[in-house]
Motif scaffolding. Sequence first.
Motif, short mmCIF file in Angstrom:
data_model
loop_
_atom_site.label_atom_id
_atom_site.label_comp_id
_atom_site.label_asym_id
_atom_site.label_seq_id
_atom_site.Cartn_x
_atom_site.Cartn_y
_atom_site.Cartn_z
N VAL A 1 2.05 -2.41 -9.16
CA VAL A 1 2.35 -1.41 -8.14
C VAL A 1 2.86 -0.15 -8.82
N THR A 2 2.32 0.98 -8.42
CA THR A 2 2.79 2.25 -8.97
C THR A 2 4.04 2.69 -8.19
N PRO A 3 4.88 3.50 -8.80
CA PRO A 3 6.05 4.01 -8.08
C PRO A 3 5.67 4.77 -6.81
N SER A 4 4.57 5.51 -6.84
CA SER A 4 4.17 6.25 -5.63
C SER A 4 3.72 5.31 -4.52
N GLU A 5 3.06 4.20 -4.87
CA GLU A 5 2.66 3.23 -3.86
C GLU A 5 3.89 2.55 -3.26
N ARG A 6 4.85 2.20 -4.10
CA ARG A 6 6.08 1.58 -3.60
C ARG A 6 6.81 2.54 -2.67
N GLU A 7 6.85 3.82 -3.02
CA GLU A 7 7.51 4.81 -2.19
C GLU A 7 6.77 4.98 -0.86
N ARG A 8 5.43 4.94 -0.89
CA ARG A 8 4.67 5.03 0.35
C ARG A 8 5.02 3.86 1.27
N VAL A 9 5.12 2.66 0.72
CA VAL A 9 5.48 1.47 1.51
C VAL A 9 6.90 1.61 2.04
N ARG A 10 7.83 2.06 1.19
CA ARG A 10 9.22 2.22 1.62
C ARG A 10 9.32 3.20 2.80
N ALA A 11 8.61 4.31 2.69
CA ALA A 11 8.65 5.31 3.77
C ALA A 11 8.05 4.74 5.05
N SER A 12 6.97 4.01 4.93
CA SER A 12 6.34 3.39 6.11
C SER A 12 7.27 2.36 6.75
N TRP B 1 3.11 -7.56 -2.78
CA TRP B 1 2.17 -8.46 -2.08
C TRP B 1 0.90 -7.73 -1.66
N LEU B 2 1.05 -6.50 -1.18
CA LEU B 2 -0.13 -5.74 -0.79
C LEU B 2 -1.03 -5.47 -1.99
N GLN B 3 -0.41 -5.12 -3.12
CA GLN B 3 -1.18 -4.87 -4.33
C GLN B 3 -1.86 -6.14 -4.82
N ALA B 4 -1.17 -7.26 -4.76
CA ALA B 4 -1.75 -8.53 -5.19
C ALA B 4 -2.97 -8.90 -4.35
N ARG B 5 -2.95 -8.53 -3.08
CA ARG B 5 -4.11 -8.78 -2.22
C ARG B 5 -5.31 -7.94 -2.65
N ARG B 6 -5.03 -6.68 -3.03
CA ARG B 6 -6.11 -5.78 -3.43
C ARG B 6 -6.65 -6.13 -4.81
N ASP B 7 -5.73 -6.25 -5.76
CA ASP B 7 -6.13 -6.54 -7.14
C ASP B 7 -4.95 -7.17 -7.85
N PRO B 8 -4.97 -8.49 -8.02
CA PRO B 8 -3.82 -9.18 -8.61
C PRO B 8 -3.58 -8.83 -10.08
N THR B 9 -4.52 -8.13 -10.71
CA THR B 9 -4.33 -7.77 -12.12
C THR B 9 -3.64 -6.43 -12.30
N GLU B 10 -3.47 -5.68 -11.22
CA GLU B 10 -2.85 -4.35 -11.28
C GLU B 10 -1.40 -4.41 -10.83
#
Length: 136
Positions: free
Chosen positions: A61-72, A50-59
């Motif tokens: 989510v990278t594994p590192s971005e998902r991991e950053r969200v999971r850690a947060s 959902w966060l990625q879709a807000r920024r750019d719905p055509t992109e």
Amino acid sequence: MGADPPDDGSETVGEIFDVLSRPERRLLLYYLRDREAASVEELATAVAGWLQARRDPTEVVTPSERERVRASLHHVDLPRLEAAELVRRDRESGEVALDEPPQVFEDILSQALAQERLVAERTAGETADETDPENR
């Protein structure tokens, strides 16, 4: 000594707005409203998407971005939501569930979700207009 000030609910409302100030928490709570429970991994996937879709719905989510969200979620957002008694986490299974929040919280969360849906619809319409070859 003086009497305690009356409980007018303002402390509860202030706490709710503080908890809902982070988009990650709002998205997590929206997700849990529709489910009995979810794992932290499932929540991280949904929130990161959902966060990625807000920024750019055509992109994607990278594994590192998902991991950053999971850690947060694990270290910041879930402990805050647990402290506010809005979610409960089963340490054995790792499942997170929405607790029974006060009605004022439900009302505010419903209004926030309705507003976010309106913004998403507008944004989706603008994106569709930009990608439509007839509008170029």
